[in-house]
Design a protein around this motif. Sequence first.
Motif, PDB file in Angstrom:
ATOM      1  N   ARG A 405      22.375 -13.973  24.591  1.00  0.00           N
ATOM      2  CA  ARG A 405      23.743 -13.979  25.275  1.00  0.00           C
ATOM      3  C   ARG A 405      24.552 -15.315  24.707  1.00  0.00           C
ATOM      4  N   VAL A 406      23.820 -16.086  24.316  1.00  0.00           N
ATOM      5  CA  VAL A 406      24.783 -17.594  23.990  1.00  0.00           C
ATOM      6  C   VAL A 406      25.529 -17.126  22.449  1.00  0.00           C
ATOM      7  N   LYS A 407      24.978 -16.245  21.769  1.00  0.00           N
ATOM      8  CA  LYS A 407      25.340 -15.773  20.528  1.00  0.00           C
ATOM      9  C   LYS A 407      26.524 -14.738  20.599  1.00  0.00           C
ATOM     10  N   LYS A 408      26.748 -13.905  21.883  1.00  0.00           N
ATOM     11  CA  LYS A 408      27.542 -13.015  22.125  1.00  0.00           C
ATOM     12  C   LYS A 408      28.788 -13.247  22.897  1.00  0.00           C
ATOM     13  N   PHE A 409      28.923 -14.411  23.238  1.00  0.00           N
ATOM     14  CA  PHE A 409      29.946 -14.900  24.287  1.00  0.00           C
ATOM     15  C   PHE A 409      30.872 -15.987  23.598  1.00  0.00           C
ATOM     16  N   ASP A 410      32.145 -15.909  23.985  1.00  0.00           N
ATOM     17  CA  ASP A 410      33.232 -16.732  23.635  1.00  0.00           C
ATOM     18  C   ASP A 410      32.685 -18.259  24.530  1.00  0.00           C
ATOM     19  N   PRO A 411      32.349 -19.426  23.799  1.00  0.00           N
ATOM     20  CA  PRO A 411      31.908 -20.338  24.611  1.00  0.00           C
ATOM     21  C   PRO A 411      32.795 -20.821  25.775  1.00  0.00           C
ATOM     22  N   ASN A 412      33.937 -20.528  25.888  1.00  0.00           N
ATOM     23  CA  ASN A 412      34.817 -20.898  27.047  1.00  0.00           C
ATOM     24  C   ASN A 412      34.377 -20.107  28.257  1.00  0.00           C
ATOM     25  N   TYR A 413      33.563 -19.098  28.215  1.00  0.00           N
ATOM     26  CA  TYR A 413      33.160 -18.227  29.303  1.00  0.00           C
ATOM     27  C   TYR A 413      31.737 -18.238  29.245  1.00  0.00           C
ATOM     28  N   TYR A 414      31.105 -18.667  28.568  1.00  0.00           N
ATOM     29  CA  TYR A 414      29.590 -18.469  28.563  1.00  0.00           C
ATOM     30  C   TYR A 414      28.962 -19.639  29.691  1.00  0.00           C
ATOM     31  N   GLU A 415      27.983 -18.958  30.378  1.00  0.00           N
ATOM     32  CA  GLU A 415      27.064 -19.841  31.246  1.00  0.00           C
ATOM     33  C   GLU A 415      25.533 -19.113  31.296  1.00  0.00           C
ATOM     34  N   ASP A 416      24.661 -20.062  31.188  1.00  0.00           N
ATOM     35  CA  ASP A 416      23.323 -19.539  31.117  1.00  0.00           C
ATOM     36  C   ASP A 416      22.950 -18.818  32.432  1.00  0.00           C
ATOM     37  N   LEU A 417      22.079 -17.550  32.335  1.00  0.00           N
ATOM     38  CA  LEU A 417      21.500 -17.117  33.612  1.00  0.00           C
ATOM     39  C   LEU A 417      20.699 -18.112  34.097  1.00  0.00           C
ATOM     40  N   ILE A 418      20.733 -18.222  35.564  1.00  0.00           N
ATOM     41  CA  ILE A 418      19.601 -18.843  36.016  1.00  0.00           C
ATOM     42  C   ILE A 418      18.622 -18.167  37.081  1.00  0.00           C
ATOM     43  N   GLU A 419      17.477 -18.407  37.108  1.00  0.00           N
ATOM     44  CA  GLU A 419      16.491 -17.801  37.774  1.00  0.00           C
ATOM     45  C   GLU A 419      16.858 -17.674  39.328  1.00  0.00           C
ATOM     46  N   ALA A 420      17.468 -18.753  39.713  1.00  0.00           N
ATOM     47  CA  ALA A 420      17.739 -18.877  41.120  1.00  0.00           C
ATOM     48  C   ALA A 420      18.621 -17.446  41.614  1.00  0.00           C
ATOM     49  N   ASN A 421      19.226 -16.822  40.728  1.00  0.00           N
ATOM     50  CA  ASN A 421      20.161 -15.720  41.153  1.00  0.00           C
ATOM     51  C   ASN A 421      19.602 -14.620  41.015  1.00  0.00           C
ATOM     52  N   PHE A 422      18.306 -14.346  40.601  1.00  0.00           N
ATOM     53  CA  PHE A 422      17.741 -13.098  40.562  1.00  0.00           C
ATOM     54  C   PHE A 422      16.343 -12.937  41.382  1.00  0.00           C
TER      55      PHE A 422
END
Length: 496
Positions: A405-422
């Motif tokens: 994902r980090v290579k597919k997103f505009d850096p202005n919008y990108y946020e890492d996925l985090i385990e706590a959200n799943f």
Amino acid sequence: MLLFIFVTFSCDSYLEEVPQNKLKPSTVTDYRELLNFGYITDKRIMPYIEALGDDVGFFEEDKMAGLNSGTTVPDAGDLYISAYMYDLSHEESLGSDVAFSNFYQSIYYANLVINNIENSLSVIITDDMQEYKDNYKGEAYALRAFSYFYLVNLYGQHFDPATASTDFGVPIITDTNTEDKAYPRSTVKEVYDMIKADLEEAVSLMEANPINKTNKLLFNLQNTLALQSRVALYMQEWDSTIETATKLLDSNSSVFNLSNLGYLYNLSNDYNFDIFRYGTDYLDISNDNVIFCSGATENIPILSIWPTATTFSVSKDLADIYEEGDIRRYYFIGTHERVLYGVTSSKLSLIKNKENTPIATNAAYRTFQGYSRVLRVEEVLLNRAEAYAQKGELALAINDLNTIRVKKFDPNYYEDLIEANFTQETLINYIYDERRRELCFEGQRWFDLKRTTRPEMFRVGYNGREAHILKDDPRYVLQIPEDELSVNPNIVAAPR
């Protein structure tokens, strides 16, 4: 010696120049040539594959009108309407399905090499060329596994560990005897066990006998590992998926980088179609992340860029599952608006194969326009991520997702996925969606639907005709071509 080097290491064009009538192969070079001929390099053999899934939309109002008569004329998508409407056979509008015969032809050439290359003659007087014999034999095993993978996923039932030993697959053929035989279907387990064994033998032979093959139209150790990870995933062998994927990723972890293109590929430029359609082909054979290519893109003419050339387009449902800032949305899908013969047309058109997009002529539809059956690094990461998630190792799965994902997103919008959200379930579903986003129009969506949830789907075609496929519907298995059923009754038609 020079001839041998040329045959072994020359580029794409030689795959089309292999002699078809070499009745008595005797040397290692002969078998190299015959194996080349087993590859499906520039053919569209299953152009209906995307019509089966949920990534295409249908718009009857785009039916092309006659230039002066006001009547409608045959549409580029009409051939695939039987697949889209889940008719009893996709051949009803298509005509003969050639995938079956083409994959079995590949198997024939693979079998020819597997069964005979050991006794072939060397073309080098001082060397028995055993490493070449073994490497090419391994390559033949990989090609045979690749062909059976597509055959069983098209014409056999999905792999379910609980029922695979009784579910019907496709015929297994390992000899090259030309006698007419009535080959019965083997079970899904038997087919997958053979695929698995072939890939293990392929890896073993190519590891022990390394030969540098820079041509990505041929199987080598790296892309065989990628295929092995896919097969293990389909067999729900999570540890094996992780092991083979990791082995490949340790040697190639390249991910196609779009992150610096947000200034161009975004919502505000969505209608700038003539710019969007050019650029670096996402599936180009020269990309570092692409490690194997086979067959011309299946998306022409069903998803022609010209709105008046086909009633099919990219599904709005697919376009809507991309998150804000995901550049793939606009790199893969362009909004094409134009006026032709006084009629304004606007639709979502596929532009994933950049610079290869055809004009709306029959001649263009018959030309090579890039690849769609590929093996690449992003898929291997997704295979491993899904296996990790199925094992409950959520952090490792999320790490693989973020690597993509980090290579597919505009850096202005990108946020890492985090385990706590799943939870485990929501992460697995997210991975299914991520596969849909990343692998769209590469011939994988129908297989993913089939191997996972086999959902209910509803469609409307010409003149309001409705089609309804139920959950776990038997039509998730395609009918074997009528030409084959008529001469081989032992093969047994798929139930409807």
